[in-house]
Motif scaffolding. Structure first.
Motif, PDB file in Angstrom:
ATOM      1  N   TYR A 101      80.868   6.633  60.659  1.00  0.00           N
ATOM      2  CA  TYR A 101      81.296   7.239  59.411  1.00  0.00           C
ATOM      3  C   TYR A 101      80.773   6.668  58.033  1.00  0.00           C
ATOM      4  CZ  TYR A 101      83.761   9.975  56.283  1.00  0.00           C
ATOM      5  OH  TYR A 101      84.204  11.122  55.136  1.00  0.00           O
ATOM      6  N   ASP A 102      79.851   7.496  57.370  1.00  0.00           N
ATOM      7  CA  ASP A 102      79.336   6.974  56.392  1.00  0.00           C
ATOM      8  C   ASP A 102      79.860   7.535  54.824  1.00  0.00           C
ATOM      9  OD1 ASP A 102      77.490   5.334  55.048  1.00  0.00           O
ATOM     10  OD2 ASP A 102      76.124   6.988  54.839  1.00  0.00           O
ATOM     11  N   GLY A 103      81.056   8.371  55.351  1.00  0.00           N
ATOM     12  CA  GLY A 103      81.580   8.799  54.187  1.00  0.00           C
ATOM     13  C   GLY A 103      80.794   9.933  53.257  1.00  0.00           C
ATOM     14  N   ALA A 104      81.563  10.461  52.457  1.00  0.00           N
ATOM     15  CA  ALA A 104      80.979  11.880  51.728  1.00  0.00           C
ATOM     16  C   ALA A 104      80.117  11.280  50.442  1.00  0.00           C
ATOM     17  CB  ALA A 104      82.087  12.744  51.611  1.00  0.00           C
ATOM     18  N   THR A 105      79.492  12.285  49.899  1.00  0.00           N
ATOM     19  CA  THR A 105      79.103  12.074  48.594  1.00  0.00           C
ATOM     20  C   THR A 105      79.695  12.983  47.504  1.00  0.00           C
ATOM     21  OG1 THR A 105      76.939  13.396  49.173  1.00  0.00           O
ATOM     22  CG2 THR A 105      76.806  10.883  49.404  1.00  0.00           C
ATOM     23  N   ILE A 106      79.493  12.604  46.233  1.00  0.00           N
ATOM     24  CA  ILE A 106      80.084  13.494  45.344  1.00  0.00           C
ATOM     25  C   ILE A 106      78.959  13.707  44.229  1.00  0.00           C
ATOM     26  CG2 ILE A 106      82.024  14.220  43.830  1.00  0.00           C
ATOM     27  CD1 ILE A 106      83.817  12.255  45.623  1.00  0.00           C
ATOM     28  N   THR A 107      78.641  15.058  44.004  1.00  0.00           N
ATOM     29  CA  THR A 107      77.740  15.260  42.918  1.00  0.00           C
ATOM     30  C   THR A 107      78.063  15.964  41.756  1.00  0.00           C
ATOM     31  OG1 THR A 107      75.800  15.084  44.642  1.00  0.00           O
ATOM     32  CG2 THR A 107      75.349  16.009  42.247  1.00  0.00           C
ATOM     33  N   ARG A 108      78.050  15.615  40.565  1.00  0.00           N
ATOM     34  CA  ARG A 108      78.408  16.579  39.554  1.00  0.00           C
ATOM     35  C   ARG A 108      77.662  17.602  39.351  1.00  0.00           C
ATOM     36  NH1 ARG A 108      81.816  17.127  34.978  1.00  0.00           N
ATOM     37  NH2 ARG A 108      82.469  14.630  35.042  1.00  0.00           N
ATOM     38  N   LEU A 109      78.169  18.909  39.719  1.00  0.00           N
ATOM     39  CA  LEU A 109      77.415  20.452  39.197  1.00  0.00           C
ATOM     40  C   LEU A 109      77.557  20.783  37.854  1.00  0.00           C
ATOM     41  CD1 LEU A 109      78.390  21.984  42.446  1.00  0.00           C
ATOM     42  CD2 LEU A 109      76.239  20.583  42.270  1.00  0.00           C
ATOM     43  N   SER A 110      78.461  20.324  37.294  1.00  0.00           N
ATOM     44  CA  SER A 110      78.709  21.211  35.889  1.00  0.00           C
ATOM     45  C   SER A 110      79.862  19.917  35.300  1.00  0.00           C
ATOM     46  CB  SER A 110      79.387  22.453  36.121  1.00  0.00           C
ATOM     47  OG  SER A 110      80.081  22.987  34.656  1.00  0.00           O
ATOM     48  N   SER A 111      79.725  20.149  33.821  1.00  0.00           N
ATOM     49  CA  SER A 111      80.561  19.264  33.161  1.00  0.00           C
ATOM     50  C   SER A 111      81.612  19.929  32.433  1.00  0.00           C
ATOM     51  CB  SER A 111      79.751  18.248  32.244  1.00  0.00           C
ATOM     52  OG  SER A 111      79.108  19.236  31.316  1.00  0.00           O
ATOM     53  N   MET A 112      81.258  21.112  32.064  1.00  0.00           N
ATOM     54  CA  MET A 112      82.051  21.935  31.230  1.00  0.00           C
ATOM     55  C   MET A 112      82.084  23.324  31.750  1.00  0.00           C
ATOM     56  SD  MET A 112      82.192  20.900  27.245  1.00  0.00           S
ATOM     57  CE  MET A 112      80.460  21.387  27.137  1.00  0.00           C
ATOM     58  N   PRO A 113      82.654  23.740  33.037  1.00  0.00           N
ATOM     59  CA  PRO A 113      83.931  23.174  33.551  1.00  0.00           C
ATOM     60  C   PRO A 113      83.509  22.045  34.527  1.00  0.00           C
ATOM     61  CG  PRO A 113      83.378  25.218  34.859  1.00  0.00           C
ATOM     62  CD  PRO A 113      82.460  24.907  33.514  1.00  0.00           C
ATOM     63  N   ASP A 114      84.449  21.148  34.609  1.00  0.00           N
ATOM     64  CA  ASP A 114      84.120  19.857  35.864  1.00  0.00           C
ATOM     65  C   ASP A 114      84.005  20.792  37.149  1.00  0.00           C
ATOM     66  OD1 ASP A 114      84.329  17.340  34.233  1.00  0.00           O
ATOM     67  OD2 ASP A 114      86.228  18.207  33.679  1.00  0.00           O
ATOM     68  N   VAL A 115      82.811  20.506  37.782  1.00  0.00           N
ATOM     69  CA  VAL A 115      82.597  21.060  39.278  1.00  0.00           C
ATOM     70  C   VAL A 115      81.785  20.097  39.940  1.00  0.00           C
ATOM     71  CG1 VAL A 115      81.905  23.212  40.685  1.00  0.00           C
ATOM     72  CG2 VAL A 115      82.584  23.552  38.402  1.00  0.00           C
ATOM     73  N   PHE A 116      82.193  19.756  41.099  1.00  0.00           N
ATOM     74  CA  PHE A 116      81.669  18.904  41.927  1.00  0.00           C
ATOM     75  C   PHE A 116      81.208  19.230  43.300  1.00  0.00           C
ATOM     76  CE2 PHE A 116      84.259  16.723  38.800  1.00  0.00           C
ATOM     77  CZ  PHE A 116      83.396  15.636  38.332  1.00  0.00           C
ATOM     78  N   LEU A 117      80.077  18.793  43.843  1.00  0.00           N
ATOM     79  CA  LEU A 117      79.810  19.124  45.087  1.00  0.00           C
ATOM     80  C   LEU A 117      80.244  17.876  46.058  1.00  0.00           C
ATOM     81  CD1 LEU A 117      78.275  20.659  47.315  1.00  0.00           C
ATOM     82  CD2 LEU A 117      76.138  19.331  46.686  1.00  0.00           C
ATOM     83  N   VAL A 118      81.074  18.116  47.215  1.00  0.00           N
ATOM     84  CA  VAL A 118      81.468  16.996  48.162  1.00  0.00           C
ATOM     85  C   VAL A 118      80.680  17.179  49.235  1.00  0.00           C
ATOM     86  CG1 VAL A 118      83.148  15.667  49.090  1.00  0.00           C
ATOM     87  CG2 VAL A 118      83.709  16.956  46.820  1.00  0.00           C
ATOM     88  N   ARG A 119      79.498  16.690  49.382  1.00  0.00           N
ATOM     89  CA  ARG A 119      78.642  16.611  50.767  1.00  0.00           C
ATOM     90  C   ARG A 119      79.240  16.079  51.774  1.00  0.00           C
ATOM     91  NH1 ARG A 119      74.810  20.203  50.123  1.00  0.00           N
ATOM     92  NH2 ARG A 119      72.967  19.716  48.875  1.00  0.00           N
ATOM     93  N   ASP A 120      79.372  16.587  53.133  1.00  0.00           N
ATOM     94  CA  ASP A 120      79.766  16.073  54.194  1.00  0.00           C
ATOM     95  C   ASP A 120      81.386  15.780  54.159  1.00  0.00           C
ATOM     96  OD1 ASP A 120      77.280  16.225  55.435  1.00  0.00           O
ATOM     97  OD2 ASP A 120      76.852  14.323  54.490  1.00  0.00           O
ATOM     98  N   ALA A 121      82.183  16.661  53.513  1.00  0.00           N
ATOM     99  CA  ALA A 121      83.427  16.357  53.184  1.00  0.00           C
ATOM    100  C   ALA A 121      84.231  16.553  54.493  1.00  0.00           C
ATOM    101  CB  ALA A 121      84.048  17.634  52.252  1.00  0.00           C
ATOM    102  N   MET A 122      83.875  17.727  55.449  1.00  0.00           N
ATOM    103  CA  MET A 122      84.329  17.813  56.573  1.00  0.00           C
ATOM    104  C   MET A 122      83.500  17.352  57.765  1.00  0.00           C
ATOM    105  SD  MET A 122      86.842  21.027  57.161  1.00  0.00           S
ATOM    106  CE  MET A 122      87.793  21.422  55.777  1.00  0.00           C
TER     107      MET A 122
END
Ligand code: AKG
Ligand code: FE2
Length: 456
Positions: A101-122
């Motif tokens: 297991y290498d965990g998920a990565t989190i990328t910011r997609l937007s700052s206003m509003p705060d939106v993130f992409l969580v790769r391999d979350a599941m």
């Protein structure tokens, strides 16, 4: 399933570590290191060359309903990742160690509003379990109506169509889906099943209802907040099991038929954080106000720092924000905001999966009668190609729905465009008592009380 349970537990454990220690989030492929120095934030970035640049950005104000520090200070297009458990955690909980297991990565997609992409979350196994569990449980038609419109006429204010859903509740033992392996106990969504789970009374109790990386987003969001939750006692009871999340709503699994969609809306109900996972890799979620400039890829030159961080744009001004935040109409705000709310040539963020972005070039946004006056509902047609985010099955997005004053941040308006093929998602919402009153469902609150009474 066992393996994914182990993974989920491992990640949950490591992410609870991350809450305690900044060091548990490591710089990743982009090699962006963020450190706070007093009230200023230093962002050091190094790319393939050995030279690195440093610059100072103003520290964002503390936002109790917003992302945790390591996400709030992440620039658009930048990525961080979850780390494996520390040796001491692994030693204390040998069952959570999983080398794969290498965990998920989190990328910011937007700052206003705060939106993130969580790769391999599941994991794919978690995805399969959720979809199977939802199918076996049975899904009901989702017919959300705006304004409580009267009869069942399809055209009466329906804002969601061709959509079916169910809720996965780990506290609802009676409707548990039996495991094929005879293990008993619910194991949805990578829940952490006790080792000795023999089907006893406590099975499923206090299990993680969201996969660990998603849980981590929520957990860290909660841990950095000053929010009060309805069950302080529960917090205490949870202290020894920080790897378990129990402050979320049940997980909602939803399916859209081809041609289904969901009109623009704000998630509301005090749901300050939404974590939405794409189960079968079909996207179609569109944020008209998303201000990102990256596509979620680490290697994109143009994903570099700060664009979008201080865009300085408004969304129709304080007044309209207040008005809509206090129960006004989402669509009215959309109309107001379009006069100055879009970043030129960006036009929001569009999430696309295996169906491809062409699927949406001819598709119109679902249009409910109550919002037909909105003349720019096909904004997704103009979304900047760089703001098309490609997801795979198991990826999630996470977005924060409330502003610093606890008012709804209408920039998180979003919809599901009309999808060309069957689409499956799982959504987990996190609520604040400060916004809603008692957290979660009454049933869950009662069961938590009982559990605490039994174990204390
Ligand atoms: O289906 C989607 O992409 C969005 C779903 C959504 O917004 C919701 O369930 O609240
Ligand atoms: Fe939503």
């Amino acid at each position: 399933m066992k393996n994914s349970l182990v993974k989920a537990a491992a990640a949950a454990s490591l992410l609870s570590q991350s809450r305690r220690s900044a060091a548990s989030f490591s710089p990743r492929a982009r090699r962006t290191t963020i450190a706070t120095a007093g009230r200023r934030t230093i962002v050091a970035s190094s790319s393939s060359s050995s030279s690195s640049s440093s610059r100072v950005l103003p520290a964002p104000p503390f936002h109790p309903l917003g992302p945790p520090w390591y996400l709030s200070e992440l620039s658009v297009g930048c990525t961080t990742r979850c780390r494996l458990p520390s040796t001491s955690t692994a030693a204390a909980h040998p069952s959570v160690v999983d080398d794969d297991y290498d965990g998920a990565t989190i990328t910011r997609l937007s700052s206003m509003p705060d939106v993130f992409l969580v790769r391999d979350a599941m994991s794919s196994s978690d995805v399969a379990t959720l979809m199977d569990g939802a199918n076996r449980r049975g899904m009901k038609v989702a017919g959300i109506r705006r304004g409580g419109g009267g009869d069942d006429d399809e055209n009466n204010n329906v804002v969601r169509r061709g959509s079916y859903l169910t809720w996965i509740d780990p506290f609802d033992f009676d409707s548990s889906v039996d495991d094929d392996d005879g293990g008993g106990g619910p194991s949805y969504c990578g829940g952490f099943a006790p080792e000795d789970d023999g089907g006893g009374d406590d099975r499923g109790m206090m299990t993680t209802t969201v996969p660990a990386p998603l849980a981590s987003v929520a957990w860290d969001a909660m841990s950095t907040s000053r929010l009060r939750f309805s069950h302080d006692a529960m917090n205490d009871a949870m202290n020894d099991r920080r790897d378990l999340i129990a402050r979320a709503e049940d997980v909602q699994v939803a399916r859209y038929d081809p041609g289904g969609g969901y009109d623009y809306h704000h998630d509301g109900y005090g749901r300050y954080l939404t974590v939405l996972t794409y189960l079968n890799g079909v996207g179609g979620t569109y944020f008209p106000y998303g201000d990102g400039d990256g596509d979620g890829d680490d290697d994109d030159e143009n994903d570099d720092q700060a664009d979008g961080i201080d865009g300085g744009r408004g969304i129709g001004g304080e007044e309209s924000n207040r008005r809509c935040a206090s129960g006004g109409d989402d669509v009215a705000l959309l109309t107001t905001a379009t006069s100055g709310g879009f970043v030129d040539e960006k036009r929001g963020i569009l999430i696309v999966g295996k169906e491809g972005s062409d699927a949406y070039t001819t598709s119109t946004n679902f249009q409910s009668p109550s919002s037909s006056s909105v003349d720019r509902r096909d904004h997704h047609l103009a979304v900047h190609p760089k703001n098309i985010v490609n997801i795979r099955p198991g990826d999630a997005i996470a977005f924060y729905n409330y502003d610093i004053d606890g008012a709804r941040d209408m920039r998180t308006l979003h919809c599901s465009l009309t999808v060309p093929e069957e689409k499956w998602i799982a959504t987990c919402w996190f609520r604040s008592e400060d916004l809603t009153g008692p957290f979660g469902s009454l049933k869950k609150a009662r069961m938590m009380d009982e559990w605490i009474a039994k174990t204390s």
